[in-house]
Design an enzyme around this catalytic site. Structure first.
Site, PDB file in Angstrom:
ATOM      1  N   HIS A 181       0.818  -1.211   0.000  1.00  0.00           N
ATOM      2  CA  HIS A 181       0.000   0.000   0.000  1.00  0.00           C
ATOM      3  C   HIS A 181       0.855   1.265   0.000  1.00  0.00           C
ATOM      4  O   HIS A 181       0.471   2.267  -0.615  1.00  0.00           O
ATOM      5  CB  HIS A 181      -0.954  -0.011   1.189  1.00  0.00           C
ATOM      6  CG  HIS A 181      -2.175  -0.856   0.955  1.00  0.00           C
ATOM      7  ND1 HIS A 181      -3.447  -0.445   1.313  1.00  0.00           N
ATOM      8  CD2 HIS A 181      -2.328  -2.069   0.383  1.00  0.00           C
ATOM      9  CE1 HIS A 181      -4.320  -1.384   0.978  1.00  0.00           C
ATOM     10  NE2 HIS A 181      -3.654  -2.384   0.414  1.00  0.00           N
ATOM     11  N   ASP A 182       1.981   1.257   0.699  1.00  0.00           N
ATOM     12  CA  ASP A 182       2.834   2.445   0.675  1.00  0.00           C
ATOM     13  C   ASP A 182       3.412   2.670  -0.716  1.00  0.00           C
ATOM     14  O   ASP A 182       3.361   3.777  -1.258  1.00  0.00           O
ATOM     15  CB  ASP A 182       3.957   2.312   1.698  1.00  0.00           C
ATOM     16  CG  ASP A 182       4.709   3.627   1.913  1.00  0.00           C
ATOM     17  OD1 ASP A 182       4.048   4.683   1.952  1.00  0.00           O
ATOM     18  OD2 ASP A 182       5.947   3.601   2.037  1.00  0.00           O
ATOM     19  N   GLY A 195       4.554   6.633  -3.586  1.00  0.00           N
ATOM     20  CA  GLY A 195       5.535   5.575  -3.726  1.00  0.00           C
ATOM     21  C   GLY A 195       6.062   5.119  -2.376  1.00  0.00           C
ATOM     22  O   GLY A 195       5.474   5.396  -1.325  1.00  0.00           O
ATOM     23  N   ASP A 197       7.713   5.785   0.245  1.00  0.00           N
ATOM     24  CA  ASP A 197       8.294   6.943   0.946  1.00  0.00           C
ATOM     25  C   ASP A 197       7.836   7.058   2.391  1.00  0.00           C
ATOM     26  O   ASP A 197       8.075   8.088   3.038  1.00  0.00           O
ATOM     27  CB  ASP A 197       7.957   8.236   0.197  1.00  0.00           C
ATOM     28  CG  ASP A 197       6.452   8.484   0.076  1.00  0.00           C
ATOM     29  OD1 ASP A 197       5.661   7.714   0.664  1.00  0.00           O
ATOM     30  OD2 ASP A 197       6.070   9.449  -0.616  1.00  0.00           O
ATOM     31  N   HIS A 306      -1.436 -12.806  -1.776  1.00  0.00           N
ATOM     32  CA  HIS A 306      -2.700 -13.170  -1.130  1.00  0.00           C
ATOM     33  C   HIS A 306      -2.673 -14.603  -0.604  1.00  0.00           C
ATOM     34  O   HIS A 306      -3.598 -15.018   0.101  1.00  0.00           O
ATOM     35  CB  HIS A 306      -3.862 -12.983  -2.114  1.00  0.00           C
ATOM     36  CG  HIS A 306      -4.159 -11.552  -2.408  1.00  0.00           C
ATOM     37  ND1 HIS A 306      -4.912 -11.153  -3.494  1.00  0.00           N
ATOM     38  CD2 HIS A 306      -3.802 -10.411  -1.773  1.00  0.00           C
ATOM     39  CE1 HIS A 306      -5.005  -9.831  -3.510  1.00  0.00           C
ATOM     40  NE2 HIS A 306      -4.340  -9.364  -2.478  1.00  0.00           N
ATOM     41  N   ASP A 324      -6.449 -18.555   0.750  1.00  0.00           N
ATOM     42  CA  ASP A 324      -6.254 -19.947   0.363  1.00  0.00           C
ATOM     43  C   ASP A 324      -6.259 -20.767   1.639  1.00  0.00           C
ATOM     44  O   ASP A 324      -6.397 -20.216   2.745  1.00  0.00           O
ATOM     45  CB  ASP A 324      -5.003 -20.158  -0.505  1.00  0.00           C
ATOM     46  CG  ASP A 324      -3.690 -20.150   0.263  1.00  0.00           C
ATOM     47  OD1 ASP A 324      -3.709 -20.153   1.513  1.00  0.00           O
ATOM     48  OD2 ASP A 324      -2.630 -20.145  -0.379  1.00  0.00           O
TER      49      ASP A 324
END
Length: 420
Positions: A181-182, A195, A197, A306, A324
């Protein structure tokens, strides 16, 4: 001499020529013939495809599997077109990023040369180097070695990320997602911010965004680690990406992804709307990642994270459901169960299912799910995650390789009692 790079215009031209070829194929071969070949049925059924790229991908997959006699039918030279498509790197991530865009090979430090090789596909994204001796933390020898403190940090992270059974923990899952996510808050078209950071931790606006709400516990852990280790010159951006890579290899069967330090922190929130939506369609998601220089093959590899995930907010009625059957192990069961019939306890993200069926993504899912898939996936994932972890980083030529601080990889795993 600089290494060759893919040509985006050539790629687009090849795809458009293949779209023309799709129309020829659809009118030439009887449906009863093409439906016997995987995905050729898409060629005749795509009356109004979502995009020319999707249709071109379908015809490419079809043609690669056609018998020689069929390929030689009158019309465009199919073999030449497919070779052209492969040379154009239309499905492999090969674009340069950051300051590598303008620096020549002669100007690059050894680490930057390595990164460039990984990005262009000439070097592996996995590291096999280990520390054999680490000086005491407060010794002069440790202060002279940029990576010394990172060994102590990685040890700290490993203790949190491994449960007593040897599997990876919820904190490890959170660290992997936080790294995504960052870094994902960046695009070639959104300016200087975003990005890898650290802004997902440092900018309150970004921390509170809807898609980051499941990350609050690991964000607090990052703040704790920065309070503890920041005095040694450690950035939040580096803590996030190192944690993601430590968590990945702590998960049994996970790769040791090359880990670089020296990123700069930012308190400015990344542009919104760049993290993938779990309900988005394939074209939207593929274009979203292409804008991050990540092509379909790379996207397919990254989706495999995932394998260790548990969803919490997409369907609150099933909060905690894994994606899974072995969420504590970094295995290819995610690919098999996303493609096939997953156990009722497994939650498949709508976007994952849609992407797994798309002709630009399906071949990689199939390859990762098949024989030798674990090694194939680990190699592709490591290369693609190096890229992701450096999006929005414009001082790549000043980074330091500290991969040797990562824990050893667990190459085999006994699944007795491991299925969720």
């Amino acid at each position: 001499m600089d290494l060759p790079q893919p040509h985006p215009l050539r790629c687009a031209t090849s795809l458009l020529r293949l779209e023309t070829l799709r129309l020829t194929l659809a009118s030439t071969f009887a449906p009863s013939f093409v439906t016997t070949i995987p995905h050729c049925r898409l060629v005749t059924s795509m009356r109004a495809p979502h995009s020319a790229a999707a249709a071109a991908a379908a015809v490419a997959l079809c043609l690669w599997q056609l018998p020689g006699a069929a390929v030689a039918h009158p019309g465009p030279n199919m073999d030449d077109l497919l070779v052209e498509l492969k040379q154009a790197d239309c499905w492999d991530s090969k674009e340069l990023i950051g300051d590598l865009l303008w620096l020549s090979d002669y100007e690059l430090q050894p680490e930057a040369r390595l990164i460039k090789g990984i990005l262009l596909g000439y070097a592996s994204g996995q590291s096999y180097e280990y520390n054999t001796y680490v000086p005491p933390l407060h010794s002069p020898a440790c202060s002279y070695d940029t990576c010394c403190v990172w060994q102590y940090i990685a040890n700290d992270m490993e203790r949190l990320f491994r449960d007593p059974s040897g599997r990876c923990t919820d904190a490890a899952r959170g660290a992997i997602r936080l790294g995504f996510h960052d870094a994902a808050g960046w695009s070639k078209y959104t300016g200087q911010y975003g990005g890898a950071d650290g802004s997902i931790v440092l900018a309150p606006e970004e921390t509170e965004r809807h898609h980051n709400r499941g990350l609050r516990e690991i964000i607090e852990q990052m703040r704790h680690w920065h309070h503890k280790w920041g005095r040694y010159g450690v950035s939040v951006a580096d803590l996030i990406q190192m944690a993601a890579n430590v968590a990945t290899v702590v998960c049994p069967l996970g790769p040791r992804v090359f880990s670089f330090v020296g990123r700069r922190d930012s308190y400015h929130a990344a542009p919104d709307g760049l993290v993938p939506n779990p309900f988005a369609q394939a074209d939207e998601l593929i274009e979203l990642f292409r804008d991050k220089t990540i092509q379909p093959r790379g996207l397919a590899a990254l989706l495999g994270a995932h394998s260790t995930s548990r969803q919490r907010h997409v369907d609150k009625a099933r909060a905690g459901a894994p994606q899974d059957s072995t969420p504590g192990v970094w295995d290819t069961l995610y690919y098999k169960q996303t493609l096939g019939h997953a156990p009722h306890n497994v939650f498949r993200l709508p976007s994952d299912v849609i992407l797994s069926e798309d002709p630009r993504i399906f071949p990689q899912f199939q390859a990762f799910a098949g024989p030798g898939g674990q090694e194939h996936w680990n190699d592709d994932y490591a290369r693609e995650y190096v890229r992701l972890s450096l999006l929005g980083v414009y001082n790549i030529n000043n980074l330091t390789d500290c991969s040797r601080v990562l824990p050893p990889a667990i190459r085999a795993w006994n699944y007795d009692g491991d299925v969720w």
